[in-house]
Design a protein around this motif. Sequence first.
Motif, PDB file in Angstrom:
ATOM      1  N   ILE A 276       0.838  -1.205   0.000  1.00 35.69           N
ATOM      2  CA  ILE A 276       0.000   0.000   0.000  1.00 35.69           C
ATOM      3  C   ILE A 276       0.870   1.252   0.000  1.00 35.69           C
ATOM      4  N   ALA A 277       1.921   1.242   0.823  1.00 39.18           N
ATOM      5  CA  ALA A 277       2.819   2.397   0.895  1.00 39.18           C
ATOM      6  C   ALA A 277       3.617   2.565  -0.395  1.00 39.18           C
ATOM      7  N   LYS A 278       4.081   1.466  -0.960  1.00 41.41           N
ATOM      8  CA  LYS A 278       4.890   1.519  -2.181  1.00 41.41           C
ATOM      9  C   LYS A 278       4.163   2.226  -3.307  1.00 41.41           C
ATOM     10  N   TYR A 279       2.859   1.977  -3.431  1.00 36.25           N
ATOM     11  CA  TYR A 279       2.102   2.546  -4.545  1.00 36.25           C
ATOM     12  C   TYR A 279       1.249   3.749  -4.154  1.00 36.25           C
ATOM     13  N   GLY A 280       1.439   4.202  -2.925  1.00 40.29           N
ATOM     14  CA  GLY A 280       0.760   5.419  -2.495  1.00 40.29           C
ATOM     15  C   GLY A 280      -0.757   5.304  -2.518  1.00 40.29           C
ATOM     16  N   ILE A 281      -1.281   4.154  -2.145  1.00 45.46           N
ATOM     17  CA  ILE A 281      -2.724   3.925  -2.162  1.00 45.46           C
ATOM     18  C   ILE A 281      -3.344   4.435  -0.865  1.00 45.46           C
ATOM     19  N   GLU A 282      -4.377   5.226  -0.993  1.00 44.56           N
ATOM     20  CA  GLU A 282      -5.070   5.769   0.181  1.00 44.56           C
ATOM     21  C   GLU A 282      -6.013   4.710   0.747  1.00 44.56           C
ATOM     22  N   LEU A 283      -5.944   4.511   2.070  1.00 40.49           N
ATOM     23  CA  LEU A 283      -6.819   3.560   2.738  1.00 40.49           C
ATOM     24  C   LEU A 283      -7.741   4.286   3.704  1.00 40.49           C
ATOM     25  N   PRO A 284      -9.002   3.911   3.776  1.00 41.22           N
ATOM     26  CA  PRO A 284      -9.872   4.425   4.836  1.00 41.22           C
ATOM     27  C   PRO A 284      -9.289   4.043   6.193  1.00 41.22           C
ATOM     28  N   ALA A 285      -9.564   4.822   7.194  1.00 39.19           N
ATOM     29  CA  ALA A 285      -8.971   4.609   8.520  1.00 39.19           C
ATOM     30  C   ALA A 285      -9.278   3.216   9.068  1.00 39.19           C
TER      31      ALA A 285
END
Length: 445
Positions: free
Chosen positions: A238-247
Amino acid sequence: MYASDANAANVALLTPARRSTVDFRDARQARTLLRDLFDTAVAAVSASHCLPPHLPAPPKGRTVVIGAGKAAAAMAQAVEAHWQGPLSGLVVTRYGHGADCRRIEVVEAAHPVPDAAGARAAQRMVELVQGLTADDLVLCLISGGGSALLAAPATGLTLADKQAINKALLRSGANIGEMNCVRKHLSALKGGRLALACAPARVETLLISDIPGDDPTLIASGPTLPDATTCADALAVIAKYGIELPAHVRAHLESGAGETPKPGDARFDGHRNVTLATAQQSLEAASARARELGLHAYILSDCIEGEARDVAQVHAAIARQVATHGQPFAKPCVLLSGGETTVTVRGDGRGGRNAEFLLALAVALDGLPGVHALAGDTDGIDGSEDNAGALLSPDTLTRASACGLSARAHLANNDGYGFFAGLDDLIVTGPTRTNVNDFRAILVV
């Protein structure tokens, strides 16, 4: 479009009896050859061909069939045709990929982004395997596409959460292993959890691999196999591709609530998994077919990954070396490769990874004489379009220019489909009901 019936009419040109008269420099025969190799590759990994020899013996008790993937319906059909004894169950496949079954129910759902039909099918599968005994057998039929089709959000997550994250992963350029790592840790069934739901019944998993390297734990996110990846690995993707996650999704991963059962877990003892079909098998079948026709064939790799346009650059360089210097192979020959490329979406055009590869190859070759190519997805669907792939000829750019089509502009817009449709060079097979990912063939004459 380059229709299958036209190919069937032309394939007589390429029978072994006439191989000494085949002129691969002839554009028509070159295209017919490439399509013949593609069809041969697909047939070699069909469920009807690969599955029957690997069926287990019937158990003392009940046999329940479950499964998911683009090949699941065809696999269920093959089981029904060869199973001795009572049988029931349910499999889920992509819309349009169904097959007629009498004892195993076939449900169709969405791919590559899951929908409510897939979620309902997943819940029904869990219900089907409740109350089984140690004398019962669960036969699980798994193939590529099962990750999206077997949609069962983990506790506290919703289908909408999974849909949004799936869309973001598909656009990110993440490879299949990275995507499936994330999917496993947001699921109630992936990463081995479906097998645990079947206890105490024995689980036999039959797989058709769409994974470069054929790691069975990655096929459809491994619903019946233990998983070595962790929630931390999923967060790293998730961090590698800069994907936004809901809390609440991030909290699910950070808390470890999404952790999967690991290798060595005794709950998997006695289970068995068999990989029935792979990209390597499809490439070997195509290679054998080429040799029947008097043409040298070379398999470059069965597990190529990376950006489709970057992979095209490398293939173009090899083809140019063969065409210009006779290295590392003498022409005429055909270069074969498989695997799964990715596309980082920059534009708003239409086109899957194989059309993207072929369009980038056209730009890189720049009309190099004597080089023809085909790229197609063995499931018959390139991305989310209605074509399996497309064909490339030395005159592709010339014909495109005459039609007002710019290869570079279409590539910048991720519009391989639009480009090859404009030239009537798409390959349309319809769903093949199998899936070992990309097939590429480059003919150098």
